[in-house]
Enzyme design. Structure first.
Site, mmCIF file in Angstrom:
data_model
loop_
_atom_site.group_PDB
_atom_site.id
_atom_site.type_symbol
_atom_site.label_atom_id
_atom_site.label_comp_id
_atom_site.label_asym_id
_atom_site.label_seq_id
_atom_site.Cartn_x
_atom_site.Cartn_y
_atom_site.Cartn_z
ATOM 1 N N CYS A 2 -2.502 19.258 29.635
ATOM 2 C CA CYS A 2 -3.838 18.934 29.160
ATOM 3 C C CYS A 2 -4.333 20.030 28.224
ATOM 4 O O CYS A 2 -3.903 21.171 28.304
ATOM 5 C CB CYS A 2 -4.851 18.745 30.278
ATOM 6 S SG CYS A 2 -4.345 17.579 31.538
ATOM 7 N N ARG A 27 -0.547 18.754 23.887
ATOM 8 C CA ARG A 27 -0.563 19.169 25.292
ATOM 9 C C ARG A 27 -0.649 17.976 26.243
ATOM 10 O O ARG A 27 -0.662 18.144 27.465
ATOM 11 C CB ARG A 27 -1.741 20.105 25.555
ATOM 12 C CG ARG A 27 -1.677 21.373 24.726
ATOM 13 C CD ARG A 27 -2.894 22.223 24.957
ATOM 14 N NE ARG A 27 -2.902 22.836 26.264
ATOM 15 C CZ ARG A 27 -2.383 24.024 26.545
ATOM 16 N NH1 ARG A 27 -1.832 24.737 25.595
ATOM 17 N NH2 ARG A 27 -2.436 24.512 27.760
ATOM 18 N N TRP A 77 -2.685 14.969 30.110
ATOM 19 C CA TRP A 77 -1.323 14.600 30.506
ATOM 20 C C TRP A 77 -1.425 14.347 32.005
ATOM 21 O O TRP A 77 -1.679 15.261 32.781
ATOM 22 C CB TRP A 77 -0.358 15.735 30.200
ATOM 23 C CG TRP A 77 1.077 15.357 30.428
ATOM 24 C CD1 TRP A 77 1.899 14.689 29.572
ATOM 25 C CD2 TRP A 77 1.869 15.650 31.584
ATOM 26 N NE1 TRP A 77 3.150 14.544 30.139
ATOM 27 C CE2 TRP A 77 3.163 15.127 31.371
ATOM 28 C CE3 TRP A 77 1.601 16.301 32.802
ATOM 29 C CZ2 TRP A 77 4.184 15.226 32.300
ATOM 30 C CZ3 TRP A 77 2.635 16.398 33.725
ATOM 31 C CH2 TRP A 77 3.908 15.863 33.470
ATOM 32 N N ASN A 103 -8.001 21.913 32.954
ATOM 33 C CA ASN A 103 -6.550 21.930 32.709
ATOM 34 C C ASN A 103 -5.918 22.698 33.860
ATOM 35 O O ASN A 103 -6.331 23.819 34.154
ATOM 36 C CB ASN A 103 -6.267 22.643 31.375
ATOM 37 C CG ASN A 103 -4.799 22.988 31.201
ATOM 38 O OD1 ASN A 103 -3.925 22.259 31.657
ATOM 39 N ND2 ASN A 103 -4.525 24.096 30.545
ATOM 40 N N GLY A 104 -4.926 22.115 34.512
ATOM 41 C CA GLY A 104 -4.270 22.781 35.637
ATOM 42 C C GLY A 104 -4.135 21.815 36.786
ATOM 43 O O GLY A 104 -4.251 20.595 36.602
ATOM 44 N N GLU A 482 21.800 20.797 23.622
ATOM 45 C CA GLU A 482 20.567 20.692 22.848
ATOM 46 C C GLU A 482 20.512 19.356 22.102
ATOM 47 O O GLU A 482 19.466 18.718 22.011
ATOM 48 C CB GLU A 482 20.466 21.896 21.897
ATOM 49 C CG GLU A 482 19.225 21.938 21.029
ATOM 50 C CD GLU A 482 17.900 21.916 21.781
ATOM 51 O OE1 GLU A 482 17.883 22.104 23.014
ATOM 52 O OE2 GLU A 482 16.867 21.664 21.145
ATOM 53 N N LYS A 486 17.589 16.501 22.620
ATOM 54 C CA LYS A 486 16.783 15.967 21.513
ATOM 55 C C LYS A 486 16.886 14.453 21.482
ATOM 56 O O LYS A 486 15.892 13.758 21.303
ATOM 57 C CB LYS A 486 17.248 16.520 20.156
ATOM 58 C CG LYS A 486 16.918 17.956 19.841
ATOM 59 C CD LYS A 486 15.466 18.253 19.644
ATOM 60 C CE LYS A 486 14.863 18.737 20.924
ATOM 61 N NZ LYS A 486 14.740 20.145 21.162
ATOM 62 N N GLU A 489 14.865 12.757 24.449
ATOM 63 C CA GLU A 489 13.409 12.858 24.405
ATOM 64 C C GLU A 489 12.801 12.100 23.231
ATOM 65 O O GLU A 489 11.684 11.605 23.332
ATOM 66 C CB GLU A 489 12.939 14.312 24.423
ATOM 67 C CG GLU A 489 13.218 15.128 23.197
ATOM 68 C CD GLU A 489 12.618 16.543 23.303
ATOM 69 O OE1 GLU A 489 13.263 17.473 22.827
ATOM 70 O OE2 GLU A 489 11.519 16.709 23.850
ATOM 71 N N HIS A 505 37.378 14.567 34.134
ATOM 72 C CA HIS A 505 37.080 14.708 35.567
ATOM 73 C C HIS A 505 35.981 13.735 36.018
ATOM 74 O O HIS A 505 35.414 13.908 37.088
ATOM 75 C CB HIS A 505 36.673 16.153 35.872
ATOM 76 C CG HIS A 505 37.754 17.136 35.568
ATOM 77 N ND1 HIS A 505 38.938 17.194 36.280
ATOM 78 C CD2 HIS A 505 37.867 18.071 34.583
ATOM 79 C CE1 HIS A 505 39.722 18.130 35.777
ATOM 80 N NE2 HIS A 505 39.094 18.675 34.747
ATOM 81 N N LYS A 611 3.819 19.312 25.001
ATOM 82 C CA LYS A 611 4.506 20.485 24.483
ATOM 83 C C LYS A 611 4.349 21.699 25.387
ATOM 84 O O LYS A 611 5.250 22.506 25.506
ATOM 85 C CB LYS A 611 3.998 20.814 23.083
ATOM 86 C CG LYS A 611 4.873 21.830 22.407
ATOM 87 C CD LYS A 611 4.837 21.733 20.930
ATOM 88 C CE LYS A 611 5.876 22.625 20.301
ATOM 89 N NZ LYS A 611 7.253 22.119 20.407
HETATM 90 C C1 F6R Z 1 12.399 20.014 24.160
HETATM 91 C C2 F6R Z 1 11.260 20.816 24.523
HETATM 92 C C3 F6R Z 1 11.136 21.269 25.930
HETATM 93 C C4 F6R Z 1 10.683 22.718 25.984
HETATM 94 C C5 F6R Z 1 10.421 23.144 27.435
HETATM 95 C C6 F6R Z 1 10.050 24.622 27.536
HETATM 96 O O1 F6R Z 1 12.366 19.675 22.801
HETATM 97 O O2 F6R Z 1 10.431 21.105 23.704
HETATM 98 O O3 F6R Z 1 12.326 21.098 26.619
HETATM 99 O O4 F6R Z 1 11.673 23.511 25.400
HETATM 100 O O5 F6R Z 1 9.379 22.380 27.970
HETATM 101 O O6 F6R Z 1 8.890 24.913 26.822
HETATM 102 P P1 F6R Z 1 8.554 26.404 26.436
HETATM 103 O O7 F6R Z 1 9.563 26.864 25.465
HETATM 104 O O8 F6R Z 1 7.171 26.361 25.847
HETATM 105 O O9 F6R Z 1 8.598 27.199 27.703
#
Ligand code: F6R
Length: 616
Positions: A2, A27, A77, A103-104, A482, A486, A489, A505, A611
């Site tokens: 949030c 957020r 969120w 927020n929290g 990675e 990507k 998500e 395996h 994010k």
């Molecule tokens: C993937 C992504 C997430 C963040 C993860 C950690 O694209 O953005 O997997 O990498 O939530 O976030 P931070 O780096 O802010 O701790």
């Protein structure tokens, strides 16, 4: 998660709150709402489970008293309670004495709710945050009426969990902010006073900001009242904004934030290296952090930061034979570290709750903590013993792209510098590795150009695929991880990564006619055998590597395919490693984004995600 924002301004508050909420949408974007004081001592609240445009329409349609310059806003969120308008913030107490955004997570909300209901309070939502309104109301109308400040102080004494809270009093328009384990920043300018979860929300109207610490209570207004430990104190030092607010909006030729941020990667790395490179081969980058000697390294993080952390941990091992591990922050409780372990906490936001909790759990016996973050004023940065800025600039797209390459390059520079400082790597050897790193921006630029040429046809051919495999060997495994992250998500399609040798395996059973299998090429001959096993089962191999691969982003030098590998021999026969084929991440970012667009997804705001992940 949030995002919250509040302001006391001379112009109508919605002129600030709505763009601020737009900037905070990363957020969380399950619902959005504002409460604005009116000029006749009432409050107008509008909330929506649609996007911010809905609030604008509702505010335009309203009649009645004029809106003032004081208000609070929230973008959600969902954690407790469904995504409904009733659960959207701001919330109010029974009689509308206060409006609150939070927020929290209030961990003891159920107990408090039951107690408050028994005392006659009426709840109108299913969210944990609503207990805050009723606790404040309880104090405001109770026998021990201590005013709004006292009511907020007694409310937070009852809370367990984490909170950044804004409280606006209906009758007076007074606005307070308080925080505990959640970020809040306060800023003043000619436009007015602001408080927000993140400086990006208010950047257009300010040039400096102050960071609230746990337990601080601030009353917004002139003068700003900063209260710590129950007494009024001087506000903390103001920090200047280090980037332009133009980062926060799209230019006419930017397709979306993610697309822009992918394109920014070469210049991001160029900037980082021009800042760090001169201090790597001298060992000064490490020395300036003032951290003590260490024997082992543990890098912890989540998601993409964890992937970057794996590469960084590996670099310590490769440059200096340092025993290293990468720790999934949310599982750190079971990890045993000793006091001679350097803990590198990698987090773009510096607010990830799993990372902050991991540091608590590692307290016993752990060594010093170095934060590797993109936010120098974050909670993580304030809790660490040293901080290294990964300097990517604001990243708005929810999927991490440029911050991944920034973390990798910064972390690898750190590892190399630390090994020079302890004499494991000679300066000339470090210079050779830095020279190689300096070619990274060109490699990334080339990878972007090549990917733009090759990826569109691949997208067409895999559009209907429901599941993807990503394979690599050695340094390629992390890039495969990675790439799979990507893809899932962004596109909401299944994607898993494996070390290629693991395929036989078990996961090979998933391969059928047409299954897309993305392979990060390496010079390891065994990889071609693994690829042949996929092909003979009908898998559609998409290889990322040198000339002749499906997406030839890596230059022709076979050494480049294993750039994790030998740059030169160090004392004691150590082999030196940089960051592996970093440019191989680019086509996977572009594949994920373009497939997502083809499938009609919102690439900047993938579903269910946010994010800054401030809940565990
Ligand atoms: C993937 C992504 C997430 C963040 C993860 C950690 O694209 O953005 O997997 O990498 O939530 O976030 P931070 O780096 O802010 O701790």
């Amino acid at each position: 998660m949030c995002g919250i924002v509040g302001c006391t301004t001379t112009e109508r508050a919605d002129r600030y709150l709505l763009p601020a909420l737009q900037a905070l949408e990363y957020r969380g974007y399950d619902s959005v709402g504002v409460a604005i004081a009116t000029t006749d001592g009432t409050v107008t609240t509008v909330r929506s489970i649609n996007r911010i445009g809905d609030l604008t329409a509702q505010l335009e349609a309203r009649t009645g008293a004029r809106l003032s310059g004081t208000g609070i806003g929230h973008t959600r969120w969902a954690t407790h309670g469904d995504v409904t308008e009733a659960n959207a913030h701001p919330h109010q107490d029974c009689d509308g004495l206060v409006s609150v955004v939070h927020n929290g997570i209030i961990e003891n909300a159920d107990v408090l709710r039951a107690e408050l209901i028994a005392e006659g309070h009426r709840f109108s939502s299913g969210v944990d945050s609503e207990v805050i309104c009723h606790l404040i109301e309880q104090s405001l109308v109770g026998a021990s009426d201590s005013g709004l400040q006292g009511a907020i102080e007694s409310c937070v004494r009852r809370l367990e969990g984490s909170w950044a809270i804004l409280v606006m009093e209906t009758s007076t328009g007074r606005l307070f902010a308080t925080t505990h384990r959640a970020p809040l920043l306060v800023a003043s300018s000619d436009n007015g006073h602001f408080v927000a979860s993140d400086v990006t929300a208010i950047a257009p109207w300010i040039t400096a900001f102050r960071v609230m610490s746990d337990g601080d209570l601030v009353e917004l207004g002139s003068p700003l009242r900063w209260i710590a430990g129950g007494v009024e104190v001087a506000p903390p030092e103001a920090l200047g904004l280090s980037w332009s607010s133009s980062f926060l909006s799209l230019a006419a030729d930017d397709p979306d934030f993610m697309g822009r941020e992918i394109a920014e990667q070469p210049e991001t790395v160029e900037r980082i290296l021009s800042e760090l490179a001169p201090r790597v081969s001298t060992g000064d980058l490490w020395r300036e952090l003032g951290l003590p000697h260490f024997r082992r390294v543990a890098v912890l993080g989540c998601g993409t930061s964890l992937n970057a952390g794996r590469i960084i941990a590996h670099a310590f091992g490769a440059f200096g034979a340092i025993v290293n591990t990468a720790v999934t922050a949310s599982e750190a409780g079971a990890v045993v570290l000793d006091a001679e372990t350097l803990v590198i906490a990698a987090s773009q936001s510096g607010e990830t709750a799993d990372v902050l909790r991991a540091l608590d759990e590692l307290q016993t016996g752990r060594g010093r903590v170095l934060a590797l973050t993109n936010s120098m004023h974050s909670t993580l940065a304030r809790r660490a013993d040293g901080v290294l800025n990964c300097s990517a600039g604001p990243e708005i797209g929810v999927a991490a792209t440029k911050t991944f390459v920034a973390q990798v390059v910064t972390g690898v520079c750190l590892a190399l510098s630390a090994m020079v400082a302890r004499g494991t790597v000679l300066r000339a050897q470090a210079d050779a590795i830095v020279d190689d790193l300096r070619r990274t921006p060109d490699r990334l630029e080339n990878a972007i150009a090549v990917s733009r040429q090759w990826v569109p046809d691949i997208v067409e051919s895999v559009r209907d695929a429901q599941g993807f495999l990503f394979l690599g060997r050695g340094a390629g495994v992390v890039y495969a991880a990675e790439g799979a992250l990507k893809l899932k998500e962004l596109t909401y399609r299944w994607a898993e990564h494996y070390p290629a040798g693991e395929l036989k395996h078990g996961p090979l059973a998933l391969v059928e006619e047409g299954t897309p299998v993305v392979v990060i090429e390496s010079a390891d001959g065994r990889l071609s055998a693994n690829v042949a096993e996929v092909r003979s089962r009908g898998g559609r191999v998409i290889s990322i590597g040198g000339p002749g691969s499906s997406i030839p982003v890596v230059d022709g030098n076979p050494e480049a395919l294993t750039r994790s590998g030998r740059v030169s021999q160090g004392r004691g026969g150590n082999t030196f490693a940089a960051c592996g084929p970093l440019e191989s991440v680019v086509p996977m970012q572009i594949l994920a984004r373009e497939l997502a667009i083809a499938l009609g997804r919102d690439v900047d705001k993938p579903r269910n995600l946010a994010k800054s992940v401030t809940v565990e």
